[in-house]
Enzyme design. Sequence first.
Site, mmCIF file in Angstrom:
data_model
loop_
_atom_site.group_PDB
_atom_site.id
_atom_site.type_symbol
_atom_site.label_atom_id
_atom_site.label_comp_id
_atom_site.label_asym_id
_atom_site.label_seq_id
_atom_site.Cartn_x
_atom_site.Cartn_y
_atom_site.Cartn_z
ATOM 1 N N ASN A 134 0.873 -1.173 0.000
ATOM 2 C CA ASN A 134 0.000 0.000 0.000
ATOM 3 C C ASN A 134 0.913 1.226 0.000
ATOM 4 O OD1 ASN A 134 -1.822 2.025 0.527
ATOM 5 N ND2 ASN A 134 -2.338 1.328 2.608
ATOM 6 N N LYS A 193 0.160 4.247 -0.277
ATOM 7 C CA LYS A 193 -0.483 5.417 0.347
ATOM 8 C C LYS A 193 -0.253 6.675 -0.506
ATOM 9 C CE LYS A 193 -0.221 3.182 4.801
ATOM 10 N NZ LYS A 193 -0.139 3.282 6.251
ATOM 11 N N HIS A 234 -9.552 1.263 4.828
ATOM 12 C CA HIS A 234 -8.291 1.441 5.557
ATOM 13 C C HIS A 234 -8.540 2.384 6.730
ATOM 14 C CE1 HIS A 234 -4.204 2.542 6.548
ATOM 15 N NE2 HIS A 234 -3.825 1.451 5.903
ATOM 16 N N GLU A 239 -6.941 4.750 7.858
ATOM 17 C CA GLU A 239 -6.698 6.172 7.556
ATOM 18 C C GLU A 239 -7.916 6.786 6.861
ATOM 19 O OE1 GLU A 239 -2.991 5.464 5.541
ATOM 20 O OE2 GLU A 239 -2.097 4.900 7.457
ATOM 21 N N GLU A 270 -5.546 -4.942 10.511
ATOM 22 C CA GLU A 270 -4.485 -3.971 10.767
ATOM 23 C C GLU A 270 -4.770 -3.229 12.082
ATOM 24 O OE1 GLU A 270 -2.433 -2.796 6.819
ATOM 25 O OE2 GLU A 270 -4.153 -1.487 7.090
ATOM 26 N N GLY A 287 2.439 2.045 10.835
ATOM 27 C CA GLY A 287 3.423 3.111 10.679
ATOM 28 C C GLY A 287 4.138 3.494 11.970
ATOM 29 N N SER A 310 3.314 -2.330 10.367
ATOM 30 C CA SER A 310 4.768 -2.380 10.568
ATOM 31 C C SER A 310 5.395 -3.717 10.175
ATOM 32 C CB SER A 310 5.121 -2.012 12.011
ATOM 33 O OG SER A 310 4.709 -0.684 12.304
#
Length: 267
Positions: free
Chosen positions: A10, A12, A104, A106, A176, A182, A222
């Site tokens: 991904n 991003k 996702h 985010e 996730e 991250g 991660s």
Amino acid sequence: MSRKPIIAGNWKMNLLQSEAKELFEGIKGFVKDYTAVELPTIVIAPVFTSLAAVETVKCDCGCGGNKINIAGQNCHWEKSGAYTGEISVEMLADAGCSYVIIGHSERRQYFSETDEMINKKAKAILAGGLIPIICCGETLEQREAGVTDSWIAGQIKAALEGISSEDIAKSVIAYEPIWAIGTGKTCDSDEANRVIAMIRSVVKEVAGAEAADAIRILYGGSVKPSTIEEQMSKSDIDGALIGGASLKADSFNEIIAKTMKLVVAAK
Ligand code: PGA
């Protein structure tokens, strides 16, 4: 290993077209020595403007598979119309995508994406002949409050509502934990495996044993070359959705290579 592993990158909101092209060439250069039978299912998800800089890489060994598949990072559920800034499934397919990441954290967090929207997107993706990668995960607060399983079960049930068992079987889920994305804090592999097995039992409840056995459920958060082998050795983890470590050909290719060894070893 009965389910073919997936290694998905991904990207991003990173990489200009020339940088995307360079990274793509780095991955393509690595996979050229292998067949799609040996490789895990590889998926890369660039920004929309870089979709033209990458392409599906078909395998020429006669297996009919792809060595590299392309994904969109989001989509709208309508086919076209007055939805400024959005992109439809048909447009993603037209640009070479066969997968779409939806839900996702985010997007849920910064763009107010709801379970209901994710369900509409999943249905539109499947109706368009593409494969949704449906993300789910808990916050640190939810984990500490002990509601991880009920939260995720709710996200999965809502995302899969009204979708046939056949379509669920070909879909992909990515677990996730938000606190691991991250941050460099990978979720303990046994715990990730436990949550993923729980997700599989939710899929069994809503779509039956066959779909639960077929659906591929990834871990994300991660993931690095140094973590992938342990993660892939777990019974229910079918692959990884990778952010940071997918932005460099070296680390992404190392993750593919390590996963591939396990595929070959499992034969
Ligand atoms: P990360 O991102 O690998 O950088 O933690 C994973 C993701 O958000 O999909």
